[in-house]
Design a protein around this motif. Sequence first.
Motif, short mmCIF file in Angstrom:
data_model
loop_
_atom_site.label_atom_id
_atom_site.label_comp_id
_atom_site.label_asym_id
_atom_site.label_seq_id
_atom_site.Cartn_x
_atom_site.Cartn_y
_atom_site.Cartn_z
N LYS A 1 0.85 -1.19 0.00
CA LYS A 1 0.00 0.00 0.00
C LYS A 1 0.88 1.24 0.00
N VAL A 2 0.62 2.13 -0.95
CA VAL A 2 1.32 3.41 -1.03
C VAL A 2 0.34 4.48 -0.57
N VAL A 3 0.79 5.33 0.35
CA VAL A 3 -0.07 6.33 0.99
C VAL A 3 0.64 7.68 1.00
N THR A 4 -0.03 8.69 1.51
CA THR A 4 0.63 9.99 1.67
C THR A 4 1.64 9.89 2.81
N SER A 5 2.64 10.75 2.81
CA SER A 5 3.72 10.65 3.79
C SER A 5 3.27 10.92 5.23
#
Length: 172
Positions: free
Chosen positions: A72-76
């Motif tokens: 899963k790639v998310v906001t920092s």
Amino acid sequence: MRVIVIALLLIILPLSINADAQTQTFTRESVEYVLDLPSPSWRAVSRVDVHEHLEFVNGDDYSNGYLRLRKKVVTSDTTLQDLFSEAEKWELQKLPGYVVCSGGKGTEFNGQFKGTVFSYEFVNQGRNMDGRIYYLRLDSRTFYILHFTVASEKLPSLRDQMDSIARSFRFK
């Protein structure tokens, strides 16, 4: 004294070799990770929706242990608690008898990657089940999620295996 030490070594050495021999390293060309599966009963199962997903089953029954892995790639600024809250909202709260454990507070987890593990309970076809979700932080925006489910009565004997699998998660 030497005889006792040699006898103990002859007893202990085969046991430790046998324990290591049971661990299987899993990887495939189509995945970017490697897992150490603690026993031969854990096996990969392919599930296809839009694309192939590899999942793992302990034995022939999903209630004996089931593992889904997702990247899963998310906001920092996304936290581990945010990820679990999202899973609760969109997936977990829909499970029959869903109950979050430890007040929804995760436990810090250290393996090849640091992260947090969250636990919950639910019911599947009249059977009490437990879930453990390991959120492993790869960098400030990328997580791998290892989501285990198991019949509640089997959790005590499989918890160490789940932890071991999550600790072993690494890149090729």
